[in-house]
Design an enzyme around this catalytic site. Structure first.
Site, PDB file in Angstrom:
ATOM      1  N   LYS A 286       0.926  -1.170   0.167  1.00  0.00           N
ATOM      2  CA  LYS A 286       0.008   0.181   0.184  1.00  0.00           C
ATOM      3  C   LYS A 286       1.037   1.207   0.064  1.00  0.00           C
ATOM      4  CE  LYS A 286      -2.012   2.911   2.803  1.00  0.00           C
ATOM      5  NZ  LYS A 286      -2.111   3.870   2.057  1.00  0.00           N
TER       6      LYS A 286
ATOM      7  N   GLY B 180       6.840   5.274   8.148  1.00  0.00           N
ATOM      8  CA  GLY B 180       5.938   6.230   8.293  1.00  0.00           C
ATOM      9  C   GLY B 180       6.133   6.940   9.699  1.00  0.00           C
TER      10      GLY B 180
ATOM     11  N   THR C 259       5.865   7.763  13.440  1.00  0.00           N
ATOM     12  CA  THR C 259       6.071   7.066  14.783  1.00  0.00           C
ATOM     13  C   THR C 259       4.842   6.682  15.526  1.00  0.00           C
ATOM     14  OG1 THR C 259       8.332   7.709  15.182  1.00  0.00           O
ATOM     15  CG2 THR C 259       6.947   7.196  17.189  1.00  0.00           C
TER      16      THR C 259
ATOM     17  N   GLU D  16      10.210   1.602  10.351  1.00  0.00           N
ATOM     18  CA  GLU D  16      11.179   2.535   9.702  1.00  0.00           C
ATOM     19  C   GLU D  16      10.356   3.984  10.213  1.00  0.00           C
ATOM     20  OE1 GLU D  16      12.421   5.121   7.344  1.00  0.00           O
ATOM     21  OE2 GLU D  16      13.382   5.401   9.168  1.00  0.00           O
TER      22      GLU D  16
ATOM     23  N   CYS E 237      13.455  11.516   6.377  1.00  0.00           N
ATOM     24  CA  CYS E 237      13.480  11.091   7.579  1.00  0.00           C
ATOM     25  C   CYS E 237      14.970  11.168   7.947  1.00  0.00           C
ATOM     26  CB  CYS E 237      13.024   9.687   7.905  1.00  0.00           C
ATOM     27  SG  CYS E 237      13.824   8.685   7.121  1.00  0.00           S
TER      28      CYS E 237
ATOM     29  N   GLU F  98       9.038  15.937  15.666  1.00  0.00           N
ATOM     30  CA  GLU F  98       9.461  15.883  14.260  1.00  0.00           C
ATOM     31  C   GLU F  98       8.491  16.731  13.450  1.00  0.00           C
ATOM     32  OE1 GLU F  98       8.529  12.355  11.718  1.00  0.00           O
ATOM     33  OE2 GLU F  98      10.605  12.543  11.181  1.00  0.00           O
TER      34      GLU F  98
END
Ligand code: TXE
Length: 480
Positions: A173, A226, A228, A248, A282, A384
């Site tokens: 996806k 994607g 956290t 990740e 990231c 973030e």
């Protein structure tokens, strides 16, 4: 209006429910197409197709699978400009970046794992005259892959390539925010001789399609990249099912600039590590820590170069930054800039939305923003932001630099600028990160382990780590 389709069991088809979602061009803020608003029924069909296709795909052997992936890589390469244009239109990134990084890396992902599988070896353990053990690393079967919007095809293929090379079939996806190049890839599969059901691409929303992939009992492994928070939700569902998980996630990466650094190179590269892809990688460095003795000089040189960056039409060759990926993300990033001001930060440059002209007047553009005067514990330096926003903080000595660097819940990437060899090893070892670049940024060897610690994720992608994730190790012990 373009209508993208799912790829299920070798067929390009709409969602069973017949519903559609809009997809946007970030540079104009306008809808350009629609993607299937799929749900668990579409995922069910894809899982059945993947499990049906698995025996034959595995039986094809490493050489056969390697050839198939090399054909897919060649098919993308033959359509490079088509993929580049789609990626830039869909994500908002400059064409030049999609051409230099995103699409060549997607091709490299397929080529790397197409050859890595040919050299993927295992171990034997001989017990003198008692027994011999060998480790049989078998593919899992059908696996799930869920990817984000920042490097759409690059991260989509970073999961699919090792999974397929290892002999698995995939239900994947892509992000509903940037589905276009995954769709373009799906239109190449038949021509590239990828058997039906080997790769299934189901478009749609995370809480519907992503959640159905995570929860499906016949997908014993899921690889996710994607946020956290989403990673935690996926783990919450998958853990009680004892699924293999690769997560990740986000980062809040520190850049440590010591006084003995190559100053000009440090400034120039830190501009790149701060604002490439509008800061939506990231691995971008978002907290710049500078030794006090050179802080003012670094800050002034850095801000001067940031002010020279051009935010413009992604189609223009001289645009350094394009648009951020969505209206929602534009608002998130602007809210963080307001928060930084409320927390006492001073904005040295940028700090606002950029309004271009013509059909770009409603595009989601943000000026590259540099903020100083904030301490390590404020939200701006803890959370973030994932946009073109960085902070500057001075440090007094190595211990102070490390305390600042390690002061967030994340631990993905980091950069050290110093000429001192001993310090390089000391600081690299003490940093809580999965990746440490020294006097450089974003040099990537696909054989190396890729991933983070703390809230930046679980597990490693890349090279043999990826092939081991997508296989199960079985010890066979034979009596002599
Ligand atoms: O990620 P999401 P987004 C960070 C960054 C960004 C934040 C959110 O901070 O702002 O994550 O970005 C699917 N079950 N990174 O919105 O929401 C979703 O459809 C299963 C860092 O892209 O996590 C998409 O395909 N799947 C990151 C994918 O998960 C779900 C790169 C990522 O969406 C789901 C991108 C659910 N409940 C963002 N909810 C990095 N480390 O590179 C969503 N999804």
């Amino acid at each position: 209006m373009e209508q993208l389709l799912n790829l299920i069991d070798g067929e390009l088809r709409p969602a069973i429910g017949g519903e559609w979602l809009d997809v946007y061009t970030p540079a104009t803020g306008q809808v350009y197409g629609q993607l299937p608003d799929s749900d668990e029924r579409d995922v069910e069909l894809a899982v059945q197709a993947a499990n049906r296709a698995f025996p034959a795909w595995n039986a094809l052997g490493r050489e056969g699978r390697s050839d198939a992936l090399l054909r897919l890589a060649k098919a993308i390469e033959d359509d490079l400009e088509g993929f580049v244009a789609d990626e830039s239109r869909d994500n908002g990134k400059p064409l030049s970046l999609a051409r230099r990084v995103d699409i060549p890396r997607a091709i490299a992902n397929f080529r790397f794992f197409a050859t890595a599988i040919l050299h993927f070896h295992s171990e034997a353990h001989l017990m003198d005259d008692v027994a011999v053990n060998y480790t049989d690393r078998q593919p899992i079967g059908a696996v799930g892959a869920i990817s984000p919007w920042n490097l759409p095809l690059y991260l989509f293929t970073w999961k699919i390539a090792p999974a397929l090379a290892a002999g698995n079939c995939v239900v994947a996806k892509p992000s509903e925010v940037t589905p276009l190049t995954a769709y373009r890839l799906s239109t190449l599969c038949e021509r590239a001789g990828i058997p039906r059901g080997v790769l299934n691409i189901v478009h749609g929303l995370g809480p519907k399609v992503g959640a159905a992939i995570t929860a499906h009992p016949k997908l014993p492994a899921v690889s996710f990249t994607g946020g956290t928070r989403t990673g935690a939700e996926i783990a919450r569902v998958a853990a009680p099912m004892f699924k293999k998980l690769s997560l990740e996630l986000g980062g809040k990466n520190p850049v440590l600039v010591f006084a003995d650094c190559d100053f000009d190179k440090a400034v120039k590269t830190t501009v790149r590590s701060s604002f490439t892809n509008q800061g939506q990688i990231c691995l971008c460095g978002s907290r710049i820590l500078v030794e006090r003795s050179i802080y003012d000089r670094f800050r002034d040189a850095f801000v001067e170069q940031v002010k020279a960056l051009r935010v413009g039409d992604p189609k223009d060759a001289d645009s350094d930054l394009g648009a951020v990926v969505s209206q929602a993300h534009l608002e998130t990033v602007l809210r963080y800039i307001d928060l930084a001001r409320e927390e006492g930060g001073s904005v040295l440059c940028g700090g606002e939305r950029v309004r271009l002209s013509g059909d770009l007047k409603d595009g989601w553009f943000i000026a590259p923003t540099v903020i100083e005067g904030l301490g390590p514990t404020c939200r701006t330096n803890q959370e973030e932001i994932f946009g073109p926003v960085v902070t500057l903080q001075p440090f007094d000595d190595e211990a102070d630099a490390l305390a600042l660097a390690n002061a967030t819940p994340y631990g993905l990437a980091s950069v050290i600028w110093t000429r001192d060899g001993q310090r390089t090893h000391r600081v690299a070892r003490a940093l809580q990160a999965g990746i440490v670049w020294v006097n450089c940024w974003m040099i990537r060897d696909l054989r190396t382990p890729f991933g983070g610690v703390k809230q930046s994720g679980v597990g490693r992608e890349g090279g043999v780590d990826a092939l081991r994730f997508f296989t199960e190790a079985k010890n066979v012990c034979i009596k002599l």
